[in-house]
Design a protein around this motif. Structure first.
Motif, short mmCIF file in Angstrom:
data_model
loop_
_atom_site.label_atom_id
_atom_site.label_comp_id
_atom_site.label_asym_id
_atom_site.label_seq_id
_atom_site.Cartn_x
_atom_site.Cartn_y
_atom_site.Cartn_z
N ARG A 22 47.60 45.27 29.93
CA ARG A 22 47.33 45.30 31.38
C ARG A 22 48.60 45.66 32.16
O ARG A 22 48.54 46.38 33.15
N SER A 79 50.13 49.56 37.32
CA SER A 79 48.73 49.60 37.75
C SER A 79 48.06 48.23 37.57
O SER A 79 47.22 47.84 38.39
N GLY A 80 48.44 47.51 36.49
CA GLY A 80 47.88 46.18 36.27
C GLY A 80 48.22 45.22 37.40
O GLY A 80 47.40 44.39 37.81
N THR A 90 46.03 45.94 40.42
CA THR A 90 44.70 45.32 40.26
C THR A 90 44.79 43.83 40.58
O THR A 90 43.88 43.27 41.20
N ASP A 92 42.70 41.68 43.28
CA ASP A 92 41.99 40.45 42.88
C ASP A 92 42.31 39.31 43.85
O ASP A 92 41.42 38.55 44.24
N LEU A 116 43.85 52.63 46.08
CA LEU A 116 42.68 52.40 45.22
C LEU A 116 41.61 51.59 45.92
O LEU A 116 40.43 51.67 45.56
N TYR A 117 42.01 50.79 46.88
CA TYR A 117 41.05 49.92 47.58
C TYR A 117 41.19 50.16 49.08
O TYR A 117 41.78 49.34 49.79
#
Lengths: 279, 266
Positions: free
Chosen positions: B67, B72-73, B76, B80, B108-109
């Motif tokens: 991850r 990038s992990g 994310t 979260d 990304l979001y």
């Protein structure tokens, strides 16, 4: 034959040729790129479940999505609820239900194709900016492609696994400071490490025919100063395939070798491992 | 896994505030790195503090080499956290590598982050002769850095801490940073350092759609001034504010200037 049937056949043909001509590491990326072109998708990528915490984007087009990390749990839940069948989203679900929202931004339709192979399960995602209907022939085409993609993925994973394993064991065996020679009983295959190749005066380490290895070892033995003792021990050793020997001394002009010869017997392979130590 | 526990999340400040500040620490630090900044915003903002997995008091068993093989992990993880806390109107303040983590999360979001504050951040640390890009490190320097980390991690931590703090008049800064680095499991520190020093997110900069503040110290050994100029030129709605202090940690060495720059931007 419909256009979609032709495309499915085209996919099978092109992926059948690729793995024979090109390097395996690009086989899957090529296959996914081919699916994208044949289906006129705007996005195509593989999502691999690497561990409990990691679903990683690979072989992506566009490439900037590569290495993106998603949480695997919600995606796995979706796959389970759909029985691991191909999921056709004629419309992208609202954000709260869209477990792939990071990669399907501003798309109208998408297909999620589970590709279950061990040890790492994967899925293929295709997305379109304009709405798609996904009708009969197209669905059959995708299912044909799915079956072939599973083979491609399995073949890629297995070959890469075998390559990695071979590299690891070769590195270990070449690092051992003894000359190692393995002669397979099948009469067709043998292996020698760097020390062994040097000792036997061979052109290089790695795979060698047993005949070449035996010839080189016989020459080494014939150069020994205690050749009669060596022959006596050899008669005893080869009287049974299960016999082994260690601390067998071969006295050469400038060095003395301590030789071991051990039978190697597993379900898949049988042969003899020779170990030459210079005390 | 429980995200609150995973990232050792603390929500402080004004719980009823409409605006949220989310502070993300850099490599080798933890959420306490912002302790001199937080009081200035406690009255008007809800404040989210957390530790990156692999550092601070984050859940160690949550560390996955897969991850966190790239940053990038961590992006994310940020998403979260924002989703788990249902945080709204988020301004993300990322120190060092966490600046780029915030950039990736915002891309990304969309809509999750309203503003970005990049504190001593860089889109790429390695020079790129092909593009004439100066990131501050060449291949030889990074190879030596990782050899030193792998050879004797604790000795490396001490030397690296002195190098990046650049405040000989305040040796306690380097000592504290060295101690923090030494608390990280060496294999994790080496993997995370590789993920950081070999990252390249230059292509992401023109895609940033949210207002962005770049805070740059006068002499940062990890991020040369030219990098912040590079970012300002490529991020569409960016403002760059120099801070008159040396080293890579303006939140420690010039907190008042950092606070002023942030308040002016917010």
């Amino acid at each position: 034959m419909s256009t979609w049937e032709r495309k499915a056949l085209n996919f099978i043909n092109q992926t059948s040729r690729w793995d024979k001509d090109k390097h395996i590491s690009s086989f899957l990326a090529f296959s996914i790129s081919l699916v994208k072109n044949l289906t006129a998708a705007d996005i195509a990528l593989q999502l691999e479940f690497e561990d409990e915490e990691t679903a990683k984007v690979k072989c992506a087009s566009p490439v900037h999505l590569n290495d993106l990390v998603l949480n695997p749990e919600p995606i796995k839940k979706l796959l389970y609820t759909q029985g691991f069948k191909t999921i056709y989203w004629r419309e992208i679900p609202p954000p709260k239900e869209n477990v792939l929202q990071e990669i399907l931004q501003a798309f109208s339709s998408a297909i999620i194709i589970p590709l279950n192979t061990m040890p790492n399960n994967s899925l293929l995602v295709l997305g379109w900016s304009s709405p798609q209907q996904f009708e009969g022939d197209f669905l059959e085409c995708i299912e044909t492609i799915r079956l072939r993609l599973k083979e491609v993925l399995l073949q890629s994973q297995q070959q890469l696994y075998f390559q990695r394993t071979a590299i690891r064991f070769a590195a270990i065996l070449h690092t051992i400071p003894y000359a190692l020679v393995f002669i397979n009983n099948d009469g067709f295959s043998g292996w020698v490490n760097q020390e062994g190749a040097t000792l036997l005066g061979l052109s290089g380490p790695g795979e060698q025919l047993p005949a070449i290895l035996s010839e080189a070892m016989m020459q080494l033995r014939n150069n020994a100063l205690n050749i009669d003792e060596i022959y006596k021990e050899a008669v005893q050793l080869f009287s049974s395939p299960e016999n082994s020997i260690s601390n067998w001394i071969w006295k050469l002009e400038h060095k003395t070798l301590k030789v071991s010869c051990l039978p190697v017997t597993t379900q898949q392979i049988s042969g003899r491992l020779w170990i030459f130590e210079q005390p | 896994m429980d995200i609150i526990k995973r990232n050792n999340i603390h929500v402080v400040g004004n719980q009823d505030a409409l605006q949220t500040l989310m502070f993300a620490h850099g490599f080798g630090l933890d959420q306490h790195t912002f302790s001199k900044i937080i009081p200035a915003f406690e009255h008007d903002y809800k404040i989210i503090l957390f530790d990156n997995v692999g550092g601070g008091k984050a859940e160690l068993k949550a560390y996955s080499p897969k991850r966190y093989e790239t940053i990038s992990g961590y992006a994310t993880d940020v998403a979260d956290i924002i989703q788990a806390l249902e945080a709204k109107n988020v301004t993300f303040i990322g120190h060092s590598v966490s600046g780029m983590v915030g950039v990736l999360t915002s891309l990304l979001y969309p809509g999750m982050i309203e503003r970005l504050i990049l504190l001593g951040s860089s889109p790429r640390y390695l020079n790129d002769a092909k593009d004439g890009y100066i990131g501050g490190f060449d291949n030889q320097a990074l190879t030596s850095l990782f050899e030193a980390m792998e050879g004797n991690y604790h000795a490396w931590a001490s030397g690296f801490a002195k190098l990046v703090t650049r405040h000989e008049d305040k040796p306690e800064l380097a000592e504290a940073f060295a101690a923090a680095l030494s608390e990280i499991r060496p294999d994790i520190a080496i993997q995370v350092a590789k993920a950081i020093f070999y990252l390249d997110h230059r292509e992401a900069l023109p895609k940033i759609t949210v207002p962005t503040l770049i805070i740059q110290t006068a002499n940062d050994p990890a991020v040369p001034g030219i990098v912040s100029e590079y970012m300002e030129a490529r991020i569409p709605n960016a403002k760059r504010t120099p801070v008159q202090t040396h080293g890579h940690f303006p939140q420690h060495t010039a907190p008042e200037e950092v606070i002023d720059a942030m308040k002016s931007f917010l």
